[in-house]
Write a protein that holds these residues in place. Sequence first.
Motif, PDB file in Angstrom:
ATOM      1  N   THR A   1      49.687  41.018  40.857  1.00  0.00           N
ATOM      2  CA  THR A   1      50.028  39.990  40.766  1.00  0.00           C
ATOM      3  C   THR A   1      51.282  40.525  41.953  1.00  0.00           C
ATOM      4  O   THR A   1      51.842  42.052  42.502  1.00  0.00           O
ATOM      5  N   ASN A   2      52.427  39.710  42.281  1.00  0.00           N
ATOM      6  CA  ASN A   2      53.854  40.764  43.524  1.00  0.00           C
ATOM      7  C   ASN A   2      54.503  40.593  42.026  1.00  0.00           C
ATOM      8  O   ASN A   2      54.232  40.742  41.331  1.00  0.00           O
ATOM      9  N   SER A   3      55.870  40.937  42.907  1.00  0.00           N
ATOM     10  CA  SER A   3      57.050  41.247  41.789  1.00  0.00           C
ATOM     11  C   SER A   3      57.712  39.951  41.141  1.00  0.00           C
ATOM     12  O   SER A   3      58.135  39.862  39.920  1.00  0.00           O
ATOM     13  N   GLU A   4      56.686  38.737  40.909  1.00  0.00           N
ATOM     14  CA  GLU A   4      57.644  37.395  40.114  1.00  0.00           C
ATOM     15  C   GLU A   4      57.547  37.597  38.938  1.00  0.00           C
ATOM     16  O   GLU A   4      58.115  37.587  37.952  1.00  0.00           O
ATOM     17  N   PHE A   5      56.195  38.603  38.017  1.00  0.00           N
ATOM     18  CA  PHE A   5      56.343  38.726  36.436  1.00  0.00           C
ATOM     19  C   PHE A   5      56.590  39.789  36.224  1.00  0.00           C
ATOM     20  O   PHE A   5      56.723  40.296  35.158  1.00  0.00           O
ATOM     21  N   ALA A   6      56.748  40.843  37.331  1.00  0.00           N
ATOM     22  CA  ALA A   6      57.584  42.402  36.690  1.00  0.00           C
ATOM     23  C   ALA A   6      58.324  42.696  37.842  1.00  0.00           C
ATOM     24  O   ALA A   6      57.967  43.789  38.224  1.00  0.00           O
ATOM     25  N   PRO A   7      59.541  42.136  38.061  1.00  0.00           N
ATOM     26  CA  PRO A   7      60.314  42.254  39.483  1.00  0.00           C
ATOM     27  C   PRO A   7      61.074  44.578  39.878  1.00  0.00           C
ATOM     28  O   PRO A   7      61.117  44.509  40.006  1.00  0.00           O
ATOM     29  N   ILE A   8      60.609  44.867  37.794  1.00  0.00           N
ATOM     30  CA  ILE A   8      61.351  46.656  37.707  1.00  0.00           C
ATOM     31  C   ILE A   8      60.013  47.095  38.517  1.00  0.00           C
ATOM     32  O   ILE A   8      60.263  48.097  39.210  1.00  0.00           O
ATOM     33  N   ASP A   9      59.113  47.135  37.914  1.00  0.00           N
ATOM     34  CA  ASP A   9      58.074  47.765  38.404  1.00  0.00           C
ATOM     35  C   ASP A   9      57.478  47.031  40.167  1.00  0.00           C
ATOM     36  O   ASP A   9      56.568  47.743  41.053  1.00  0.00           O
ATOM     37  N   GLY A  10      57.411  46.367  40.315  1.00  0.00           N
ATOM     38  CA  GLY A  10      57.315  45.974  41.606  1.00  0.00           C
ATOM     39  C   GLY A  10      56.159  45.611  42.009  1.00  0.00           C
ATOM     40  O   GLY A  10      55.387  44.369  42.364  1.00  0.00           O
ATOM     41  N   GLY A  11      55.665  43.796  40.597  1.00  0.00           N
ATOM     42  CA  GLY A  11      54.160  43.500  40.557  1.00  0.00           C
ATOM     43  C   GLY A  11      54.118  44.291  39.320  1.00  0.00           C
ATOM     44  O   GLY A  11      54.332  44.991  38.239  1.00  0.00           O
ATOM     45  N   ALA A  12      52.863  43.198  38.688  1.00  0.00           N
ATOM     46  CA  ALA A  12      52.193  43.314  37.677  1.00  0.00           C
ATOM     47  C   ALA A  12      50.727  43.093  37.132  1.00  0.00           C
ATOM     48  O   ALA A  12      50.056  42.666  38.584  1.00  0.00           O
ATOM     49  N   SER A  13      49.926  43.564  36.339  1.00  0.00           N
ATOM     50  CA  SER A  13      48.334  43.982  36.062  1.00  0.00           C
ATOM     51  C   SER A  13      48.313  42.786  35.460  1.00  0.00           C
ATOM     52  O   SER A  13      48.721  42.229  34.438  1.00  0.00           O
ATOM     53  N   VAL A  14      47.221  41.750  35.954  1.00  0.00           N
ATOM     54  CA  VAL A  14      47.281  40.314  34.847  1.00  0.00           C
ATOM     55  C   VAL A  14      45.628  40.002  34.654  1.00  0.00           C
ATOM     56  O   VAL A  14      44.829  40.957  35.463  1.00  0.00           O
ATOM     57  N   ILE A  15      45.133  38.936  33.957  1.00  0.00           N
ATOM     58  CA  ILE A  15      44.517  38.609  33.463  1.00  0.00           C
ATOM     59  C   ILE A  15      44.165  37.217  33.976  1.00  0.00           C
ATOM     60  O   ILE A  15      45.425  36.693  33.706  1.00  0.00           O
ATOM     61  N   ASN A  16      43.324  36.480  34.821  1.00  0.00           N
ATOM     62  CA  ASN A  16      43.129  35.099  35.619  1.00  0.00           C
ATOM     63  C   ASN A  16      44.936  35.121  35.958  1.00  0.00           C
ATOM     64  O   ASN A  16      44.963  33.621  35.180  1.00  0.00           O
ATOM     65  N   ALA A  17      45.932  35.724  36.490  1.00  0.00           N
ATOM     66  CA  ALA A  17      46.703  35.274  37.260  1.00  0.00           C
ATOM     67  C   ALA A  17      47.449  35.230  35.938  1.00  0.00           C
ATOM     68  O   ALA A  17      49.045  35.023  35.663  1.00  0.00           O
TER      69      ALA A  17
END
Length: 648
Positions: free
Chosen positions: A505-521
């Motif tokens: 994803t974009n930075s919505e879930f992980a602003p520090i990392d600039g994005g998150a790794s997700v399963i089914n969003a």
Amino acid sequence: MKKNTYQLFTIQLIFFVFLVMTIAMTHALVHAASLQMPVSVSSGSTKSLSVQLDVESAIYTLFGPSPTAKNGPSENPVVSVRAAKLTHSKPAASQSANHLLVGPTLRVRPGDKLNILFRNNLNYEKSAGDASHSTTNPHGFDVINLHTHGLHVSPRSPSDNVLLNIFPKKTPKEPLNECYAEFGKENCVTEKFSYTYKIPVNHPSGTYWYHAHKHGAVAMHLANGIAGALIIEDPAHGLESLPAVQKAREQIILLQEVAYGGKYPDGTGSGTKKDPYRIDCMSVYGNQNGCAFGGQEPPAPGITNNELSVNGQFQPSITLSTNEAQLWRVINGSIGNVVPMCLIPVNQPNDKPATTTPVAYVLAADGVPVQNPDAGKNDLPVLLANPIVKPTDGAGVLNNELLFLAAGQRLDLMVKAPSTPGTYALYDGVDQSGSAIPRDQLCQASTYAQLTPILTVNVEVSTSEIAYNTDVPTQQALNRLTAPITITAAESPELPTQGAVFGFTNSEFAPIDGGASVINARVFNPIRSQRNLALKQVDLWSAQSAAGTHMFHIHINSFQLVSRGQVKYPFPIWRDTLLVETQSDKEGNAEIGDIVQFLQKPLDYTGSLVMHCHNVFHEDNGMMELVNILPSSSNSHRPVHKKHAGTH
């Protein structure tokens, strides 16, 4: 005439230089240090094994030529790591290499009880993120727990509860209180925890492994080498009952990515005079924002080691006598690598026919014997062949499934040497830049001319009068071993009932990392179950990659493969970790990956466990789900609040 003479001289000079380099490389490979085995301890026939493993900061030597020689040590780099060491065992451990940066090999049998006192001797440090709590950002590098990867045991404490957090002894109250609120007080302890695992009497024999599984620090702990082989031995109904296995020499091959970085001779990097080659947040994760933990951004290391070691050794060698068959127990304990299990000839003479390479027969995958019900009386086990670029039949899909060893997966192989001497090498699946080697270039000698081998294999004529094993078990012998009961087509749902799409994803879930790794969003939620399954209920799963390479892994219950894309597997293959990839078109553009379908039937244990990507960078970045196994009579769609997960 002079021009032709000059050209001839130039060609001769180039040939001479190439010949000298070839001889030097061959000499180096042939004389690589022999692979050492980790210390080993076994329950034998006592029905119980008790060990104490201490995780502590210590200095270790990674034996062999350092892959960072241009900017770091040229040989035997000395690193400061958080390592797991066997400090006590009952019965006594075997005499082998306890000084290696690898955990001890633990051997138990079906029906045994395995007791592990896991001690945290690390120090609490804010700079290591020990005060942080996050579902998407690396943290808690001095907080540990233990996962017995692939074992079919209870997910509840005191067994394989990976929601447990073992903090250092002198941890302040504030981070402990935050842990209580997130995981429940019983899942937040200090200094030590006594694990007890009851191995089922019908557990398949084969190679499993254990490693630390603290969410947010899994990549860090694998980069430190907190892992070891865990082998289920069954002299009555397992691999150990086969005469060829009994006679064969055994090799434990634990692949690890010890991601040290640090200060190098040019003065750059993050190391110190006392600790020049250190394993820290930057050498593992490389994110200056995420590694700041509320303080100043840390400096980047001058260089980071991304090469794979074997049992804590760089480029070791294994020697086989001509025609010898050895038992190799191979574990991919890396952070996220995919290793093609092909042995490449090294510098075969041009004036002689290329010798036959050693061949590998698959005895078991992810700890479960590979069983082909259609095998003839004298058929040998599945023989690994070069990769199929785009398989169109079951044989091709099966070959690729077993050939590409992804992070978290294991293979029990019978490796048989050819009748003539030679030198061979095992290589990683990436090139010098770290990019994946195209599938149509893998397992070809020319591809690896400038690459560093993981392991070399020397085939020599034996000068000893002692007999050695040359036999390989038949496939029908494997078919008689203990394995999970096949899930039939009649039990399978017609359409998928469970799905997992891996992506980012974009930075919505992980602003520090600039994005998150997700399963089914969705990112990991430790508070509430994200997927409910029912005991004894058969589910048809679909797993797919929207972007990147991933390794589906679910704890406690293995699963039975059905199809990859439009191609069905020729017979059931059981796994607990599965490679899920994107594909590329003719122009090299990534496309969404094939759907992989498999069947799973949870048995014996209810409670909370996790499913995640075993590229553990992705896991630490949020690519994990909390899964709840409900009793078979319960409503599997009922949401469950998991404040005190894994202990009730």
